[in-house]
Scaffold this active site. Structure first.
Site, PDB file in Angstrom:
ATOM      1  N   ARG A   1      -4.159  48.407 127.451  1.00  0.00           N
ATOM      2  CA  ARG A   1      -5.417  48.239 127.398  1.00  0.00           C
ATOM      3  C   ARG A   1      -5.897  49.772 126.812  1.00  0.00           C
ATOM      4  NH1 ARG A   1      -7.441  50.408 131.730  1.00  0.00           N
ATOM      5  NH2 ARG A   1      -6.135  49.390 133.232  1.00  0.00           N
TER       6      ARG A   1
ATOM      7  N   TYR B   1     -29.372  36.692 117.726  1.00  0.00           N
ATOM      8  CA  TYR B   1     -28.254  35.841 117.956  1.00  0.00           C
ATOM      9  C   TYR B   1     -28.156  35.347 119.492  1.00  0.00           C
ATOM     10  CZ  TYR B   1     -23.423  34.260 118.947  1.00  0.00           C
ATOM     11  OH  TYR B   1     -22.326  33.575 119.475  1.00  0.00           O
TER      12      TYR B   1
ATOM     13  N   ASP C   1     -26.160  44.802 114.533  1.00  0.00           N
ATOM     14  CA  ASP C   1     -25.292  43.793 114.380  1.00  0.00           C
ATOM     15  C   ASP C   1     -25.086  43.566 112.903  1.00  0.00           C
ATOM     16  OD1 ASP C   1     -23.897  41.502 114.143  1.00  0.00           O
ATOM     17  OD2 ASP C   1     -25.005  40.576 115.941  1.00  0.00           O
TER      18      ASP C   1
ATOM     19  N   LYS D   1     -16.241  36.316 112.838  1.00  0.00           N
ATOM     20  CA  LYS D   1     -16.976  35.740 111.601  1.00  0.00           C
ATOM     21  C   LYS D   1     -16.424  36.257 110.490  1.00  0.00           C
ATOM     22  CE  LYS D   1     -19.368  34.334 115.406  1.00  0.00           C
ATOM     23  NZ  LYS D   1     -20.455  34.895 115.581  1.00  0.00           N
TER      24      LYS D   1
END
Ligand SMILES: *Cc1c(COP(=O)(O)O)cnc(C)c1O
Length: 380
Positions: A49, A102, A175, A200
């Site tokens: 992590r 979005y 973004d 994406k």
């Protein structure tokens, strides 16, 4: 480094493995690492992590491509956004978001963060004065911008908004999912932090969900890194590896996405069943000049409105064959969707509601003539 984008995409953060010579950074599918002595972890790795070599390779590559000192990879784009919001904001603070953000970003801010005391205002980010008016001096900590916006393909002037945010003591977050770092590098225009849904274009093959933050300063990067570990929404080793494989071809993929989108936008622009084409590459798009100033090309996303209303928009989506009816975007295959009923259904009844006659295309890298033929039959 003075290397070009494509060279960096293939090599940054990806030296051959010093132990074996493996050219590709291996998938370090391990949760923990043997330590040489108490308090002496080998190469600094203790627990995946906190840090994992495969994720480190991806993070270094993304930071280089976005020209920031620190990059961080997350389990999804929304995990990256959540980490950013909770690093920068406290209860009582305020953020400005795009009025056509979005849908998931809107939901995170309006339905989750708001319950923890975060105020927000939706503003038209293509209008700098609207953003200035939405800022609450002293309270606004973050101006959140997408450009191009989703799904209306509005263009925000990154440099102008950076100045407005900074004057008010707020950070500018961009973004950059729709453009990808190949087409646009917001830090060079004054952004403080860049966010990606690497699901994406960066991943590019519709086979992995992921997100990223790239900070423009080491200070912010270190604070984000603390929260990445403390909150735990990290990208796993295999997801990091898949994303890193995808990013190597980002430049060549984006050029083909743009080639195909330019042809399709020109075709739709002259079609009698189409009332409006939203593509920043078209000279009559209101954001065309700003886009030309800050983007290398205009991307692979096109939205358009049809003359026959919602019913026809839905029919076009259902009729398309090569364009797959699906949410998401940015993969090599072309996708079509109805934002009002699909990606942006959660914004219905809000200021972010999208027109019902709108269709969104993610133009893939198939043969352009095949894509045009498919749209011709779907519209006909
Ligand atoms: C998909 C997307 C997100 C959210 O990313 P996930 O990886 O789905 O969590 C955020 N912003 C934009 C513009 C997106 O397209």
């Amino acid at each position: 480094m003075s290397h070009g984008f494509e060279t960096l995409a293939i090599h940054a953060g990806q030296e051959p493995d010093p132990h074996t010579g493996a050219v590709i950074p291996p998938i370090y599918q391990t949760s923990t690492f043997a330590q040489d002595a108490v308090g002496e972890p080998r190469l600094g790795y203790e627990y995946s992590r906190s840090a994992n070599p495969t994720r480190d390779a991806l993070q270094a590559c993304l930071a280089t491509l976005e020209r920031g000192p620190i990059g961080l990879a997350f389990a999804s784009g929304l995990a990256a956004e959540d980490t950013l919001l909770r690093t920068v904001c406290r209860p009582g603070d305020h953020v400005v978001i795009p009025d056509d953000a979005y849908g998931g970003t809107f939901r995170l801010v309006a339905r989750v963060a708001q319950r923890w005391g975060l105020g927000w205002t939706a503003a038209k980010v293509s209008d700098p004065d609207a953003v200035r008016a939405a800022i609450q001096p002293g309270k606004t900590k973050l101006v959140w911008v997408e450009t191009p916006t989703n799904p209306l393909l509005g263009i925000a002037d990154i440099a102008a908004l950076a100045e407005i945010a900074h004057e008010a003591g707020a950070l500018l977050a961009v973004d950059n999912t729709f453009a990808s770092p190949y087409l646009q590098q917001p830090i060079a225009h004054g952004a403080d932090v860049v966010m990606h849904s690497t699901t994406k274009y960066v991943g590019g093959h519709s086979d992995v969900v992921g997100g990223a933050l790239i900070a423009a300063s080491t200070n912010l990067g270190e604070e984000l890194a603390f929260h990445q570990n403390a909150m735990g929404a990290v990208s796993g080793p295999f997801d990091s590896w898949l994303t890193l494989r995808g990013v190597k071809t980002l430049g060549v993929r984006m050029d083909r996405h743009c080639d195909n989108a330019e042809r399709i936008a020109a075709y739709l622009d002259g079609h009698p069943a189409v009332s409006q084409v939203l593509y920043p590459g078209l000279p009559d798009h209101p954001g065309h000049e700003t886009a030309a100033k800050q983007m290398r090309r205009f991307g692979g996303m096109i939205s358009f409105r049809v003359t026959g209303g919602e019913e026809q928009a839905v029919r076009v989506c259902n009729q398309a064959k090569l364009f797959v009816l699906a949410e998401s975007l940015g993969g090599v295959e072309s996708l079509i969707e109805h934002p009002g009923r699909m990606t942006h259904a959660s914004a219905a009844g809000s200021p972010l509601e999208v027109p019902a006659d709108l269709v969104r295309l993610s133009v893939g890298i198939e043969t352009a003539d095949d894509l045009l033929a498919d749209l011709e039959q779907a519209l006909g």
